[in-house]
Scaffold this active site. Structure first.
Site, PDB file in Angstrom:
ATOM      1  N   LYS A   5       0.820  -1.227   0.000  1.00 27.22           N
ATOM      2  CA  LYS A   5       0.000   0.000   0.000  1.00 27.22           C
ATOM      3  C   LYS A   5       0.847   1.267   0.000  1.00 27.22           C
ATOM      4  O   LYS A   5       0.576   2.181  -0.754  1.00 27.22           O
ATOM      5  CB  LYS A   5      -0.871   0.087   1.273  1.00 27.22           C
ATOM      6  N   ARG A  38      -9.211   2.132   9.754  1.00 24.94           N
ATOM      7  CA  ARG A  38      -8.852   0.734  10.013  1.00 24.94           C
ATOM      8  C   ARG A  38      -9.832   0.062  10.960  1.00 24.94           C
ATOM      9  O   ARG A  38      -9.698  -1.135  11.206  1.00 24.94           O
ATOM     10  CB  ARG A  38      -7.484   0.695  10.681  1.00 24.94           C
ATOM     11  N   ARG A  53      11.296  -6.569   4.071  1.00 24.55           N
ATOM     12  CA  ARG A  53      11.289  -5.156   4.454  1.00 24.55           C
ATOM     13  C   ARG A  53      12.022  -4.947   5.784  1.00 24.55           C
ATOM     14  O   ARG A  53      12.707  -3.958   5.982  1.00 24.55           O
ATOM     15  CB  ARG A  53       9.840  -4.661   4.562  1.00 24.55           C
ATOM     16  N   ARG A  88      12.287  -1.770   9.958  1.00 24.72           N
ATOM     17  CA  ARG A  88      11.097  -1.283  10.680  1.00 24.72           C
ATOM     18  C   ARG A  88      10.893  -2.123  11.920  1.00 24.72           C
ATOM     19  O   ARG A  88      10.861  -3.348  11.854  1.00 24.72           O
ATOM     20  CB  ARG A  88       9.864  -1.422   9.770  1.00 24.72           C
ATOM     21  N   ARG A 114       0.064  -8.203  13.581  1.00 30.43           N
ATOM     22  CA  ARG A 114      -0.513  -7.179  12.688  1.00 30.43           C
ATOM     23  C   ARG A 114      -1.481  -7.813  11.691  1.00 30.43           C
ATOM     24  O   ARG A 114      -2.521  -7.240  11.369  1.00 30.43           O
ATOM     25  CB  ARG A 114       0.606  -6.428  11.957  1.00 30.43           C
TER      26      ARG A 114
HETATM   27  P1  AMP Z   1       1.178   1.087   8.505  1.00 29.52           P
HETATM   28  O1  AMP Z   1       2.423   1.768   8.104  1.00 29.52           O
HETATM   29  O2  AMP Z   1      -0.053   1.618   7.808  1.00 29.52           O
HETATM   30  O3  AMP Z   1       1.273  -0.418   8.407  1.00 29.52           O
HETATM   31  O4  AMP Z   1       0.954   1.414  10.057  1.00 29.52           O
HETATM   32  C1  AMP Z   1       1.916   1.059  11.028  1.00 29.52           C
HETATM   33  C2  AMP Z   1       1.294   1.045  12.409  1.00 29.52           C
HETATM   34  O5  AMP Z   1       0.800   2.346  12.731  1.00 29.52           O
HETATM   35  C3  AMP Z   1       0.087   0.121  12.576  1.00 29.52           C
HETATM   36  O6  AMP Z   1       0.469  -1.206  12.818  1.00 29.52           O
HETATM   37  C4  AMP Z   1      -0.604   0.763  13.774  1.00 29.52           C
HETATM   38  O7  AMP Z   1       0.073   0.476  14.983  1.00 29.52           O
HETATM   39  C5  AMP Z   1      -0.395   2.241  13.489  1.00 29.52           C
HETATM   40  N1  AMP Z   1      -1.511   2.770  12.679  1.00 29.52           N
HETATM   41  C6  AMP Z   1      -1.456   3.239  11.402  1.00 29.52           C
HETATM   42  N2  AMP Z   1      -2.663   3.640  10.974  1.00 29.52           N
HETATM   43  C7  AMP Z   1      -3.526   3.418  12.000  1.00 29.52           C
HETATM   44  C8  AMP Z   1      -4.927   3.600  12.172  1.00 29.52           C
HETATM   45  N3  AMP Z   1      -5.698   4.080  11.186  1.00 29.52           N
HETATM   46  N4  AMP Z   1      -5.448   3.265  13.378  1.00 29.52           N
HETATM   47  C9  AMP Z   1      -4.691   2.791  14.374  1.00 29.52           C
HETATM   48  N5  AMP Z   1      -3.383   2.557  14.270  1.00 29.52           N
HETATM   49  C10 AMP Z   1      -2.793   2.867  13.096  1.00 29.52           C
END
Ligand code: AMP
Length: 186
Positions: free
Chosen positions: A13, A88, A127, A133, A144
């Protein structure tokens, strides 16, 4: 265009949203990126978010919603945006609906990037090696994926019922996937 990009962790994404945003000259709004920037700057928001991110859990809705509400008022988002990683949860969907209704706008399309679980795992392991990360650790990755299945996958049904959902295969060369996305949002 106001686009929402959905899909499980590891589906690509972030990469695709950035490319699509460039193509369409609209901002890429990634809640994960905003949280990571706050973590690296050591802000209070970052310290709060990190507790959850490191465990593979979602940051609480009140924190996340307020952050997005603010970001959507920036000048660059007037003519459209690509939301990546938000909403989410069903509570976040309601909150986004309210934000957009307040602004008198709506989403044009929701795209789901999909990929098989084995591919997702492989990508995230890679990654972790490339980018380091901290939430790409195997236990956290598993968590996750579970949280996505429980909390976020049901949103696909919600947007499907609104006739906004298009599905795109996330497997293949980056450029091929981008072309599929461009076709899906056109
Ligand atoms: P991502 O880079 O989109 O995979 O997001 C990394 C982490 O950020 C996620 O695993 C959550 O801990 C947090 N996070 C990102 N977006 C959200 C959201 N909309 N609601 C809650 N936590 C989020």
């Amino acid at each position: 265009m106001r686009i929402l990009l959905m899909g499980p962790p590891g589906a690509g994404k972030g990469t695709q949203a950035a490319l699509l945003a460039q193509r369409l000259s609209i901002p890429h709004i990634s809640t994960g990126d905003i949280f990571r920037a706050n973590v690296s700057q050591g802000t209070p928001l970052g310290r709060k978010a990190q507790e959850y991110m490191d465990k593979g859990e979602y940051v609480p809705d009140d924190v996340t919603n307020a952050m997005v509400r603010d970001r959507l008022t920036w000048e660059d988002a007037v003519n459209g945006f690509i939301l990546d990683g938000y909403p989410r949860t069903t509570a976040q969907v309601s909150e986004l609906d309210a934000m957009l209704a307040d602004a008198g706008i709506g989403l044009d399309v929701v795209v789901e990037l999909h990929a098989q679980p084995e591919v997702l795992l492989q990508r995230m392991v890679k990654r972790a090696a490339d980018q380091g990360r901290s939430d790409d650790d195997p236990t956290v990755i598993r968590r996750r994926l579970e949280v996505y299945a429980a909390e976020t996958a049901p949103l696909l049904e919600v947007y499907g019922q609104r006739n906004l959902l298009r599905q795109v295969d996330g497997i293949g060369d980056i450029a091929d996937v981008t072309s599929r996305l461009v076709a899906a949002v056109s």
